[in-house]
Design an enzyme around this catalytic site. Structure first.
Site, PDB file in Angstrom:
ATOM      1  N   SER A   1       0.778  -1.187   0.033  1.00 51.33           N
ATOM      2  CA  SER A   1      -0.029   0.083  -0.101  1.00 51.33           C
ATOM      3  C   SER A   1       0.782   1.204  -0.134  1.00 51.33           C
ATOM      4  O   SER A   1       0.433   2.355   0.033  1.00 51.33           O
ATOM      5  CB  SER A   1      -0.784   0.018   1.330  1.00 51.33           C
ATOM      6  OG  SER A   1       0.043  -0.204   2.242  1.00 51.33           O
TER       7      SER A   1
ATOM      8  N   THR B   1      -0.862   3.361   5.231  1.00 55.05           N
ATOM      9  CA  THR B   1       0.231   4.475   4.978  1.00 55.05           C
ATOM     10  C   THR B   1       1.390   4.188   6.083  1.00 55.05           C
ATOM     11  O   THR B   1       1.255   3.910   7.179  1.00 55.05           O
ATOM     12  CB  THR B   1      -0.164   5.895   5.412  1.00 55.05           C
ATOM     13  OG1 THR B   1      -1.269   6.142   4.342  1.00 55.05           O
ATOM     14  CG2 THR B   1       0.709   6.974   4.935  1.00 55.05           C
TER      15      THR B   1
ATOM     16  N   THR C   1       2.089   7.061   0.640  1.00 56.31           N
ATOM     17  CA  THR C   1       1.267   6.083   0.659  1.00 56.31           C
ATOM     18  C   THR C   1       0.884   5.934  -0.813  1.00 56.31           C
ATOM     19  O   THR C   1       1.261   7.000  -1.637  1.00 56.31           O
ATOM     20  CB  THR C   1      -0.262   6.664   1.214  1.00 56.31           C
ATOM     21  OG1 THR C   1      -0.921   5.627   1.211  1.00 56.31           O
ATOM     22  CG2 THR C   1      -0.813   7.905   0.804  1.00 56.31           C
TER      23      THR C   1
ATOM     24  N   ARG D   1      -7.754  11.364  -6.919  1.00 58.28           N
ATOM     25  CA  ARG D   1      -8.317  11.430  -5.537  1.00 58.28           C
ATOM     26  C   ARG D   1      -6.814  11.451  -4.983  1.00 58.28           C
ATOM     27  O   ARG D   1      -5.741  10.813  -5.006  1.00 58.28           O
ATOM     28  CB  ARG D   1      -8.619  10.001  -5.161  1.00 58.28           C
ATOM     29  CG  ARG D   1      -9.241   9.999  -3.764  1.00 58.28           C
ATOM     30  CD  ARG D   1      -8.242   9.339  -2.807  1.00 58.28           C
ATOM     31  NE  ARG D   1      -8.424   9.032  -1.514  1.00 58.28           N
ATOM     32  CZ  ARG D   1      -7.738   8.781  -0.616  1.00 58.28           C
ATOM     33  NH1 ARG D   1      -6.644   8.419  -0.764  1.00 58.28           N
ATOM     34  NH2 ARG D   1      -8.277   8.467   0.607  1.00 58.28           N
TER      35      ARG D   1
ATOM     36  N   THR E   1      -3.099   7.050   9.850  1.00 63.21           N
ATOM     37  CA  THR E   1      -3.342   6.193   8.723  1.00 63.21           C
ATOM     38  C   THR E   1      -4.902   5.871   8.757  1.00 63.21           C
ATOM     39  O   THR E   1      -5.455   5.854   9.729  1.00 63.21           O
ATOM     40  CB  THR E   1      -2.414   4.787   8.781  1.00 63.21           C
ATOM     41  OG1 THR E   1      -2.698   4.068   7.527  1.00 63.21           O
ATOM     42  CG2 THR E   1      -2.612   4.292  10.158  1.00 63.21           C
ATOM     43  N   GLY E   2      -5.367   5.262   7.554  1.00 63.74           N
ATOM     44  CA  GLY E   2      -6.757   4.863   7.521  1.00 63.74           C
ATOM     45  C   GLY E   2      -7.479   5.443   6.555  1.00 63.74           C
ATOM     46  O   GLY E   2      -6.811   6.062   5.394  1.00 63.74           O
TER      47      GLY E   2
HETATM   48  N1  ASP Z   1      -4.757   7.663   4.696  1.00 61.52           N
HETATM   49  C1  ASP Z   1      -4.535   7.134   3.480  1.00 61.52           C
HETATM   50  C2  ASP Z   1      -5.137   7.842   2.115  1.00 61.52           C
HETATM   51  O1  ASP Z   1      -6.326   7.973   2.635  1.00 61.52           O
HETATM   52  C3  ASP Z   1      -4.504   5.569   3.227  1.00 61.52           C
HETATM   53  C4  ASP Z   1      -4.414   4.819   4.427  1.00 61.52           C
HETATM   54  O2  ASP Z   1      -3.525   5.285   5.362  1.00 61.52           O
HETATM   55  O3  ASP Z   1      -4.952   3.657   4.542  1.00 61.52           O
HETATM   56  O4  ASP Z   1      -4.649   7.961   1.283  1.00 61.52           O
END
Ligand code: ASP
Length: 320
Positions: free
Chosen positions: A55, A176, A194, A204, A227-228
């Site tokens: 990722s 991330t 990320t 996006r 993250t998330g």
């Molecule tokens: N926060 C990151 C994003 O939305 C992705 C992630 O950390 O899962 O691009």
């Protein structure tokens, strides 16, 4: 101007257990008395190149049209931050963000122009789509899943071994690398990198490369990274909110909980939504919190590496 401590005990803190793979590259920098900013960029650079981390960087899952795009941010202070969004031809997004921070009058470069900037500073062009990511995209296309990057993305579970899972399968989604460091001079820095959410609409950009959303560092207070589900963090300026809570005197984990509570009161949350947050106070105190179970934190100090559960989970015990 910041009142740096004359000396400090170095510390590296990262999102997810795979963060320790980055610490292996970054810790020698801190151990030798080097700069926090070099350490955080080195940590992200190592993870970006690691195809096992699917990722971030090479191995990241592509957008709806099959293009991997990379976002990153690096920060020492409000006056010293850099960011890059939607890179399509260069792997080392964190290094490029750092270059923008140090060598241009700007904070953020995006898209084709960011790739052109990377060419100009000598970053090699690379194909970002790994064979595994191409295969995953083909099967997503074939199954015709709805193009909604939030509903589509699921929730990763980190069992602490450097890989994320979705039930019994390897997780194929978003997350991330976010790394915070305090160096021996008492200077803080943070970086995150990320590939964003899989199957996202082209163009996006999530929270990660946006100063104050996925990462914020105030040298007088502390640093937070996230993250998330980026869209949840963006609406509340999550990383900056966490630093501001610490400025008001909150303990690092309390500050992160305030961010999660704000997210909870601002969105209709779904079971698969996850946000993981880490904080590093300038005095070395750390904090960690997540919306749900499954998040882990990597930490390296003079005592070695450790993988920690977050200190607080807002909705504990819901299915993993
Ligand atoms: N926060 C990151 C994003 O939305 C992705 C992630 O950390 O899962 O691009």
């Amino acid at each position: 101007m910041s009142a740096f401590m004359a000396s400090a005990t170095p510390i590296l803190l990262s999102t997810w257990s795979f963060g320790l793979r980055g610490h292996a590259a970054a810790w020698p920098v801190l151990e030798a008395g080097g700069h926090a900013v070099d350490a955080v960029v080195d940590a992200c650079t190592a993870i970006e190149a690691d195809p096992e981390v699917d990722s971030v960087g090479f191995g990241g899952l592509p957008d709806r049209d099959g293009h991997v795009t990379l976002d990153a941010c690096v920060m020492r202070s409000p006056a010293s931050c850099g960011s890059v969004c939607c890179l399509r031809q260069h792997l080392h997004a964190a290094r490029i963000a750092r270059d923008i921070m140090d060598s241009t009058p700007h904070v953020m470069l995006v898209g084709e122009a960011a790739d052109a900037y990377a060419d100009a500073v000598g970053e090699p062009r690379e194909d970002l789509l790994s064979p595994a990511a191409a295969k995953a995209w083909e099967s997503w296309k074939r199954d015709g899943t709805d193009v909604d990057q939030i509903r589509d993305a699921g929730r990763p579970v980190d069992r602490g071994g450097g890989q994320l899972f979705d039930g019994e399968r390897r997780w194929a989604g978003h997350d991330t690398i976010g790394t915070l460091a305090l160096d021996a001079m008492g200077v803080l820095a943070g970086a995150c990198s990320t590939s964003g959410s899989p199957w996202k609409l082209p163009g996006r950009v999530g929270d990660s490369p946006i100063v104050g959303h996925g990462l914020y560092v105030d040298p007088d207070i502390g640093a937070v990274t996230a993250t998330g589900s980026g869209e949840l963090v963006m609406g509340v300026c999550g990383a900056m909110l966490g630093v501001e809570e610490m400025r008001r005197g909150a303990e690092p984990t309390e500050a992160l909980l305030a961010v999660l509570e704000r997210i909870k009161s601002s969105y209709d949350l779904e079971e698969k939504h996850q946000v993981g947050l880490i904080a590093l106070h300038r005095d070395g105190r750390i904090g960690s919190a997540a919306l749900r179970d499954g998040f882990k934190v990597g930490i390296t100090t003079v005592d070695g590496d450790e993988i920690l559960d977050p200190e607080h989970v807002l909705f504990p015990g819901e299915s993993e």
